[in-house]
Design an enzyme around this catalytic site. Sequence first.
Site, PDB file in Angstrom:
ATOM      1  N   GLU A  85      -0.436  -2.679   2.225  1.00  0.00           N
ATOM      2  CA  GLU A  85      -1.386  -1.750   2.815  1.00  0.00           C
ATOM      3  C   GLU A  85      -2.242  -2.399   3.890  1.00  0.00           C
ATOM      4  O   GLU A  85      -2.542  -1.783   4.906  1.00  0.00           O
ATOM      5  CB  GLU A  85      -2.272  -1.140   1.716  1.00  0.00           C
ATOM      6  CG  GLU A  85      -2.921   0.140   2.196  1.00  0.00           C
ATOM      7  CD  GLU A  85      -3.914   0.716   1.197  1.00  0.00           C
ATOM      8  OE1 GLU A  85      -3.772   0.437  -0.007  1.00  0.00           O
ATOM      9  OE2 GLU A  85      -4.800   1.446   1.635  1.00  0.00           O
ATOM     10  N   ASP A  86      -2.632  -3.635   3.665  1.00  0.00           N
ATOM     11  CA  ASP A  86      -3.641  -4.250   4.538  1.00  0.00           C
ATOM     12  C   ASP A  86      -3.120  -5.322   5.480  1.00  0.00           C
ATOM     13  O   ASP A  86      -3.889  -5.890   6.242  1.00  0.00           O
ATOM     14  CB  ASP A  86      -4.760  -4.874   3.683  1.00  0.00           C
ATOM     15  CG  ASP A  86      -5.504  -3.837   2.861  1.00  0.00           C
ATOM     16  OD1 ASP A  86      -5.401  -2.647   3.200  1.00  0.00           O
ATOM     17  OD2 ASP A  86      -6.165  -4.219   1.874  1.00  0.00           O
TER      18      ASP A  86
END
Length: 503
Positions: A85-86
């Site tokens: 996600e990051d």
Amino acid sequence: MPLPPNTHEERFLEDVIKAFPVAPSNQSKKLLEKAYNTALKAHEGQTRASGVPYIQHCLATAQILAGIGLDARTVAAGLLHDVPEDTDVTLEDLEKEFGTDIANMIEGITKLGTMKLQLNAEEYRLENWRRMFLAMGEDIRTVIIKLADRLHNMRTLGHLRPEKQQRIAHETMEIFVPIANRLGIGEIRAALAENAFRYLDPGNYRETKEIRAETLSRSSAYIDRAIDELSALLKDKGVRVVDMHGRAKALYSLYLKIKKYEGDIDRVYDIIALRIIVPDVSTCYKTLGILHSTYKPMVGRIKDYISLPKPNGYQSLHTTIFGPEKRILEIQVRTKQMHDEAELGIAAHWLYEEKKNQSWRNYLDPRKKKTEVNHEVMWARQLQEWQRDLGNNPDEFIDGIKMDFLKNHIFAYTPKGDVIELPEGATIVDFAYAIHTDIGNTATGARTSGKMVSLDTTVQNGQVIEIITDKNRKKPNADWLQFVKTSHAKSAIRRQNKIENQD
Ligand code: MN
């Protein structure tokens, strides 16, 4: 196995490895090192709101998971949980490096996390619940990683803006605390609730904390004397005690209890309780007998959660006695396994099963008999079933599951002594369907305590119920939909009557 301390010091991979209750194998250590290095590199340059390197959050999440008894693969997924996600590293990259099992867990967490749609508050809540339930049905480890992730986020919530603190604390109390409770992970439930309480109701949080600290300082010397006296007594009667210790009630539970007694703290007898851990179940009852023949028990305070476990599987004997020095004292007697299961819930079960070389996946194997799997897992499996039935109507799915999930549960028995768990308010038809779909479909009546009862009768806790069936019956009565409570019964009745899913 206590949760790792809420430290503000820098964490290292070594802290995660030390948190495992049983030292991981060299192969497991290698896996953890690889996961750590991948996460470290991927999150390089990123910081948390507090300013510390992002990897600290990954390590803290992994440390919590290791501490409650999860295996190295789940802990590795915990280290990697924010990577897709990051960062620029993709899920496909992780799958190549770590295999499908770990990648699937991380994918599950990523799915839980991203809510980029434009939703109003109510839609957001529903969507949140829906995702949690779906994840639980797919792989319960995903949800446990999410709980550990949330716990560390709650512990570092002070670094966020006040509006964000409120939103996250509220969501924690509404969704994550009940889920931790349902999974029986007492330690995480208590820690999540305490941290959320702190932000949602700071005044009562401080006051409750003071009450507990005062009681502790007033009673700790007494508890030590009571432990000495009871240890000597039990030793004298030939009871082997594995451990005896005082425990302070979890803060938020204490607050709710004080509120229940309208602030009358003198009526809350279990701010501090004494726990006695003994080798086996028969010794639990023997210990209780010795206590009651030596100290007068308080009327109405004896609870046998061993033969009638709490809905989340909690087992122990509880009693309140006029104990040493005639002081009122709550005592909890349990085995080591019950103790671990109370603290760690589903994770403890896994810990015990691993010794028998069973893999986590086996729990969700539908060919396994009910008696072979513990009841949290049964429940997760049932969830999968409902999901299939109600898949085309997600709103109803959530409402139904929430009902089953958040309600208090009761236990009733078949004449053969099989235990059937039901939400409070469930009827005879729900009971019949909980035994088997065919029994539900062909039920015509029931007998309990020698009397015939109608199918819409509400089931009482502890009741023994015999269902009367008629094999010639073609399908269940659609009118039953007026009174049944469980999603399982509802969907079965609809399916048999070919009724569309709608209310
Ligand atoms: Mn995270």
